[in-house]
Design an enzyme around this catalytic site. Structure first.
Site, PDB file in Angstrom:
ATOM      1  N   SER A 141       0.840  -1.198   0.000  1.00  0.00           N
ATOM      2  CA  SER A 141       0.000   0.000   0.000  1.00  0.00           C
ATOM      3  C   SER A 141       0.872   1.243   0.000  1.00  0.00           C
ATOM      4  O   SER A 141       2.006   1.213   0.513  1.00  0.00           O
ATOM      5  CB  SER A 141      -0.902   0.022   1.244  1.00  0.00           C
ATOM      6  OG  SER A 141      -1.566   1.260   1.377  1.00  0.00           O
ATOM      7  N   TYR A 154      -1.161  -0.381  10.498  1.00  0.00           N
ATOM      8  CA  TYR A 154      -1.387  -0.877   9.133  1.00  0.00           C
ATOM      9  C   TYR A 154      -0.216  -0.501   8.228  1.00  0.00           C
ATOM     10  O   TYR A 154       0.318  -1.345   7.490  1.00  0.00           O
ATOM     11  CB  TYR A 154      -2.687  -0.288   8.594  1.00  0.00           C
ATOM     12  CG  TYR A 154      -2.990  -0.649   7.161  1.00  0.00           C
ATOM     13  CD1 TYR A 154      -3.409  -1.928   6.809  1.00  0.00           C
ATOM     14  CD2 TYR A 154      -2.862   0.304   6.142  1.00  0.00           C
ATOM     15  CE1 TYR A 154      -3.692  -2.261   5.498  1.00  0.00           C
ATOM     16  CE2 TYR A 154      -3.144  -0.021   4.827  1.00  0.00           C
ATOM     17  CZ  TYR A 154      -3.558  -1.303   4.501  1.00  0.00           C
ATOM     18  OH  TYR A 154      -3.823  -1.624   3.197  1.00  0.00           O
TER      19      TYR A 154
END
Length: 262
Positions: A141, A154
């Protein structure tokens, strides 16, 4: 030279019951691929396989269980043939804050996003190296570029995946295996629907799947989209800390303002 992602070859996609993994599975099947799909939801996998009978094949799997992952990869190859493309998109997401920091959630997410992906990598790398061919893509990501308020846990898992792929890319290249990292921005998936904050440059699952397939054909190391998010995040990550932290402090103030209205 770019390779066209068409033909009757075999792909294995983890995290395929929803989101990006599901969208890519359908698009590969439409291009004539045999696609093995894995996830923890058997019902969703069977529903996906039913959409493309004879092309998509369901293999129930929890990637945090290393032995099960190795068994699944072996089962796929014995049933369908050598895996030409492995796309590892399984993963989870949490938001945290300094006031609500939970080390157990940190460990759980690293076990799923990083160690789980490591199990999948281990399961396919040795056979691909032995054949001196293969293609692996790992979904990380843009959140892995820099720490953002609420996204530390995350983002840390995604940063770890990016670093791992950076290290493995030249080694696998020498063995005839292509490794790519996929860094999406915000994609409209069941995972992001839980967010209650603005998501700039949000794109649809189909758009993300198209960008991934185009990137797979290019074989360049990083596949990142949408381009506006790419530019914004790479610029932020390139700033010296006094400037980047000034930006993230402003993000924190905006988040506090949103919290006060809840």
């Amino acid at each position: 030279m770019a390779e066209t992602i068409t033909g009757r070859r075999l792909a294995w996609i983890t995290g395929a019951s929803s989101g990006i993994g599901r969208a890519v599975a359908l698009k590969l099947a439409d291009r004539g691929w045999q696609v093995a799909v894995s996830a923890r939801s058997g019902a969703k996998l069977e529903a996906l396989a039913a959409e493309r009978p004879g092309l998509i094949h369901a293999y129930l799997l929890d990637i945090t269980e290393g032995e099960s992952v190795r068994d699944a990869a072996l089962n796929i190859e014995q049933s369908l043939g050598p895996i030409d493309l492995a796309l590892f998109s399984a993963g989870g997401y949490v938001r945290e804050s300094a006031r609500r920091f939970d080390a157990e959630k940190l460990a759980e997410l690293f076990n799923l996003n990083v160690v789980g992906t490591g199990h999948a990598l281990q399961a396919v790398m040795a056979p691909m190296i032995a054949r001196r061919r293969g293609h692996i893509a790992v979904v990380a990501s843009v959140a892995g570029y820099i720490g953002l308020p609420g996204g530390g846990v995350y983002g840390a898992t995604k940063s770890a995946l990016i670093t791992l792929c950076e290290a493995l890319r030249p080694q696998l290249e020498r063995e005839g295996v292509v490794l790519q990292v996929i860094n999406p921005g915000f994609v409209d998936t069941p995972m992001t629907k839980t967010n209650d904050f603005p998501m700039p440059f949000l794109i649809k699952e189909d758009e993300a799947a198209d960008a991934i397939i185009k990137g797979l054909e290019s074989r360049r190391f990083e596949i990142v989209f949408p381009w506006k998010m790419k530019v914004a995040m790479k610029l932020l990550a390139a700033l010296p800390y006094p400037l980047s932290l000034a930006v993230t402090r402003r993000m924190l103030r905006k988040e506090d303002a949103i919290d006060s209205k809840r």
